[in-house]
Design an enzyme around this catalytic site. Structure first.
Site, PDB file in Angstrom:
ATOM      1  N   THR A 153       0.720  -1.207   0.040  1.00 13.20           N
ATOM      2  CA  THR A 153       0.132  -0.095   0.075  1.00 13.20           C
ATOM      3  C   THR A 153       0.990   1.295   0.173  1.00 13.20           C
ATOM      4  O   THR A 153       0.467   2.164  -0.842  1.00 13.20           O
ATOM      5  CB  THR A 153      -0.849   0.058   1.287  1.00 13.20           C
ATOM      6  OG1 THR A 153      -1.703  -0.928   1.047  1.00 13.20           O
ATOM      7  CG2 THR A 153      -1.730   1.110   1.421  1.00 13.20           C
ATOM      8  N   GLN A 163      -6.287  -1.788  -2.446  1.00 18.04           N
ATOM      9  CA  GLN A 163      -5.736  -0.697  -2.200  1.00 18.04           C
ATOM     10  C   GLN A 163      -4.815  -0.165  -3.395  1.00 18.04           C
ATOM     11  O   GLN A 163      -3.857  -0.816  -3.774  1.00 18.04           O
ATOM     12  CB  GLN A 163      -4.499  -0.892  -1.151  1.00 18.04           C
ATOM     13  CG  GLN A 163      -5.248  -1.632   0.232  1.00 18.04           C
ATOM     14  CD  GLN A 163      -5.401  -2.995   0.306  1.00 18.04           C
ATOM     15  OE1 GLN A 163      -5.458  -3.792  -0.647  1.00 18.04           O
ATOM     16  NE2 GLN A 163      -5.662  -3.538   1.699  1.00 18.04           N
ATOM     17  N   GLN A 195     -10.356   2.205  -3.148  1.00 12.65           N
ATOM     18  CA  GLN A 195      -9.798   2.107  -1.757  1.00 12.65           C
ATOM     19  C   GLN A 195      -8.175   2.737  -1.502  1.00 12.65           C
ATOM     20  O   GLN A 195      -7.543   2.545  -2.231  1.00 12.65           O
ATOM     21  CB  GLN A 195      -9.614   0.862  -1.637  1.00 12.65           C
ATOM     22  CG  GLN A 195      -9.097   0.142  -0.226  1.00 12.65           C
ATOM     23  CD  GLN A 195      -9.343  -1.328   0.038  1.00 12.65           C
ATOM     24  OE1 GLN A 195      -9.701  -2.091  -0.764  1.00 12.65           O
ATOM     25  NE2 GLN A 195      -8.740  -1.921   1.142  1.00 12.65           N
ATOM     26  N   ASP A 196      -8.383   3.285  -0.429  1.00 15.54           N
ATOM     27  CA  ASP A 196      -7.141   4.033   0.087  1.00 15.54           C
ATOM     28  C   ASP A 196      -6.672   5.000  -0.832  1.00 15.54           C
ATOM     29  O   ASP A 196      -5.288   5.199  -1.157  1.00 15.54           O
ATOM     30  CB  ASP A 196      -6.188   2.855   0.494  1.00 15.54           C
ATOM     31  CG  ASP A 196      -6.093   1.992   1.246  1.00 15.54           C
ATOM     32  OD1 ASP A 196      -7.214   2.030   2.165  1.00 15.54           O
ATOM     33  OD2 ASP A 196      -5.428   1.129   1.505  1.00 15.54           O
ATOM     34  N   ASP A 217     -11.960   3.137   3.119  1.00 15.33           N
ATOM     35  CA  ASP A 217     -10.987   3.593   4.031  1.00 15.33           C
ATOM     36  C   ASP A 217     -10.208   4.634   2.932  1.00 15.33           C
ATOM     37  O   ASP A 217      -9.024   4.660   3.214  1.00 15.33           O
ATOM     38  CB  ASP A 217     -10.127   2.597   4.365  1.00 15.33           C
ATOM     39  CG  ASP A 217     -10.634   1.576   5.052  1.00 15.33           C
ATOM     40  OD1 ASP A 217     -11.898   1.714   5.708  1.00 15.33           O
ATOM     41  OD2 ASP A 217      -9.951   0.572   5.267  1.00 15.33           O
ATOM     42  N   ARG A 244     -13.890   3.995  10.534  1.00 21.49           N
ATOM     43  CA  ARG A 244     -13.876   2.645  11.234  1.00 21.49           C
ATOM     44  C   ARG A 244     -12.373   2.743  11.890  1.00 21.49           C
ATOM     45  O   ARG A 244     -11.385   3.226  11.205  1.00 21.49           O
ATOM     46  CB  ARG A 244     -14.013   1.471  10.377  1.00 21.49           C
ATOM     47  CG  ARG A 244     -13.038   1.246   9.315  1.00 21.49           C
ATOM     48  CD  ARG A 244     -13.605  -0.119   8.468  1.00 21.49           C
ATOM     49  NE  ARG A 244     -12.804  -0.468   7.609  1.00 21.49           N
ATOM     50  CZ  ARG A 244     -12.481  -1.561   6.941  1.00 21.49           C
ATOM     51  NH1 ARG A 244     -12.970  -2.658   7.591  1.00 21.49           N
ATOM     52  NH2 ARG A 244     -11.705  -1.812   5.991  1.00 21.49           N
TER      53      ARG A 244
END
Length: 574
Positions: free
Chosen positions: A338, A368, A390-391, A412, A480
């Protein structure tokens, strides 16, 4: 954050923290809020000193047979941390010397660890040099700087650990490095705790209201610049070619030591962004001014990594969706962590970006895939766009500020462990993979002594065009808890009806629900109703006094460094 083929969010997980639990109480009282650990006598023993660290038994083992003041204990611990960080760097280097036997993923993970270990060695060395001369609390600005640095040491440890814990990593590397990382992280946590106890003055947080930084308007017209004759000639040439330049609103100025133009058609000084960055001088100090790189409109398919020597760079594009930096590195293909999937990465202090789109086009199926990663202290982004799934935006570490930016993603998509404030930004959740839900934030604080967290102020939270028809079937949450002491605040923001009434989602069972700090303050819109919010002990509906802790002035000490950037900001609450 590691790759897993399962589509549901509960299994697309970042690595769990390996640090021990400690109940963390964040408290405020009346108009003034005091963040201070109990004062210690000059000769308190190590059992007393270790009582409120994250792992008291480990701390006692570290300080066993030591005597003296809190300052003596702190110097001993930081010196030990420095020694261990150098040993770990040597271990990583030894593996890289024999890298031909490893997969590309393992090599990339080791190179991440090498970079992060080099940073830690420098951070700890600088800290030790300061505290070795200081037998009293430091000035508040200097204390804030070094608490930020020691917070980043822990973040770097977690990032390295996450990369080598992936199922894609070689088991030999995983087993060997994990043990060292775990022990060293506990040691670095002790060093941070003792630094806070010994050298950080009691911090008084004042309730602050709207105060405009009174800086520059970057959208139209001209910018009043203090610059060399050569820079003036470049500036005038750019203006004569019809570029949209900068404008002052009240006779402020940004100091510029030089500037160059990037244009793909050859009309500028460089045709690539990387070449322009390579030409920038090294180690500019904060008082000298910025090296400015104007980037003409175009799609730049480049992977940009700005190392620590390229300080005080200012990159200015022609606007969102006009100047675009794009790539598609991702975890799903199996070669990248990542951390190193970022299209654009920066660790150099004082970085500023304006009017640029940062994009990762890997798509949701590749999991990611980072558009931008910043570990640059006192970095700021104005009128920029961050696009991914994502990310998307990795606010990795140090102190960061984002103003009037657009952020797009699914899972996220604002994550990391910086101390960061997003102000007047647009946050757009996109359509995720089937079976996924959206989570806007995943904040990665692992230690209660870290001065990190995500503050989102006066934002607009809405569905992107592809999600809008599906908001009744796709759930979207504010965040989260990626790590044990995850800390995120939404305040004075508009939340559209895409936000699930619960507001927040658990990570895994009851992990971190009592140690996180999630808060909301005076948000508006159909998604802001807190009646059915989560009932976790770490979730709070806060008042103005509490919210003031997370403003630019108090959370980032932004009044000390944002004015010179020219980026507009509000110091306090709206």
């Amino acid at each position: 954050m590691h790759f897993n083929h399962t589509l549901t969010n509960s299994f697309i997980q970042k690595p769990m923290t390996f640090m021990h639990l400690l109940v963390y109480t964040f408290f405020v009282s009346s108009l003034l809020c005091f963040f201070a650990l109990p004062s210690l006598s000059i000769t308190d023993n190590h059992e007393t000193i270790c009582g409120s660290t994250i792992d008291p038994n480990y701390c006692k083992n570290v300080l066993a047979n030591q005597n003296g003041s809190i300052f003596d204990y702190g110097r001993f611990s930081v010196q030990k941390s420095l020694t261990q960080s150098l040993k770990f760097l040597n271990l990583v280097n030894s593996y890289l010397q024999n890298s031909s036997v490893f997969s590309q993923y393992t090599i990339n993970a080791l190179e991440d660890c090498q970079l992060l270990a080099e940073q830690n060695n420098e951070y700890l060395s600088n800290t030790y040099n300061i505290i070795n001369q200081a037998s009293n609390v430091l000035p508040s600005t200097q204390a804030e700087d070094f608490q930020t640095i020691l917070s980043a040491v822990l973040t770097n440890q977690e990032t390295c650990f996450g990369g080598i814990q992936s199922t894609s990593a070689d088991p030999r590397v995983k087993n060997d490095l994990s043990s060292s990382l775990s022990d060293d992280t506990k040691l670095h946590g002790v060093s941070l705790a003792l630094f806070v106890k010994g050298w950080v003055p009691r911090k008084i947080i004042t309730q602050s209201w709207q105060h405009n930084g009174g800086n520059l308007d970057f959208h139209n017209g001209h910018l009043l610049l203090k610059m060399s004759n050569r820079a003036r000639a470049i500036y005038d040439s750019a203006r004569n070619h019809g570029r949209k330049l900068l404008q002052t609103t009240n006779n402020n100025s940004v100091v510029v030591i030089d500037m160059v133009v990037v244009s793909q058609d050859g009309s500028g000084n460089f045709t690539t962004i990387n070449d322009a960055i390579a030409a920038a001088p090294n180690n500019i100090n904060s008082t000298s001014g910025y090296f400015v790189i104007f980037i003409n409109a175009g799609v730049y398919q480049e992977y940009v990594s700005i190392n620590k020597t390229k300080t005080y760079l200012m990159l200015i594009g022609e606007g969102i969706n006009q100047t675009i930096i794009t790539g598609n590195h991702n975890v799903g293909d199996g070669n990248f962590t990542t951390f190193n999937s970022a299209t654009f990465a920066v660790v150099a202090q004082g970085f500023v970006a304006v009017n640029i789109t940062f994009r990762n086009t890997a798509g949701p199926s590749k999991f990611q895939a980072v558009a931008l990663r910043s570990g640059a202290d006192m970095s700021s982004f104005y009128s920029c766009s961050f696009e991914g799934y994502q990310d998307t935006l990795y606010t990795h570490s140090m102190r960061q500020f984002y103003r009037e930016c657009d952020i797009y993603g699914t899972v996220d998509y604002i994550f990391g462990n910086a101390a960061v404030v997003f102000q007047n930004c647009n946050i757009y959740s996109r359509l995720p993979l089937s079976g996924q839900f959206n989570t806007i934030t995943a904040q990665g604080r692992t230690d209660p002594n870290q001065n990190t967290g995500t503050s989102i102020q006066n934002a607009t939270v809405k569905a992107a065009d592809d999600l809008a028809p599906n908001i009744n079937t796709v759930q979207t949450y504010l965040g989260r808890p990626w790590k044990q002491y995850s800390r995120t605040v939404f305040m004075q923001s508009f939340m559209d009806r895409l936000i699930n009434p619960a507001g927040w989602h658990e990570w895994s069972g009851d992990f971190a629900l009592s140690t996180l700090y999630y808060a909301e303050y005076k948000n508006t819109g159909p998604g802001s109703n807190t009646t059915n919010r989560v009932t976790w002990s770490g979730y709070h509906i806060i008042n103005a006094t509490d919210a003031a802790n997370f403003t630019v002035s108090n959370f980032l000490a932004g009044d000390n460094w944002l004015p010179q950037t020219g980026v507009p900001y509000l110091s306090g609450l709206v």
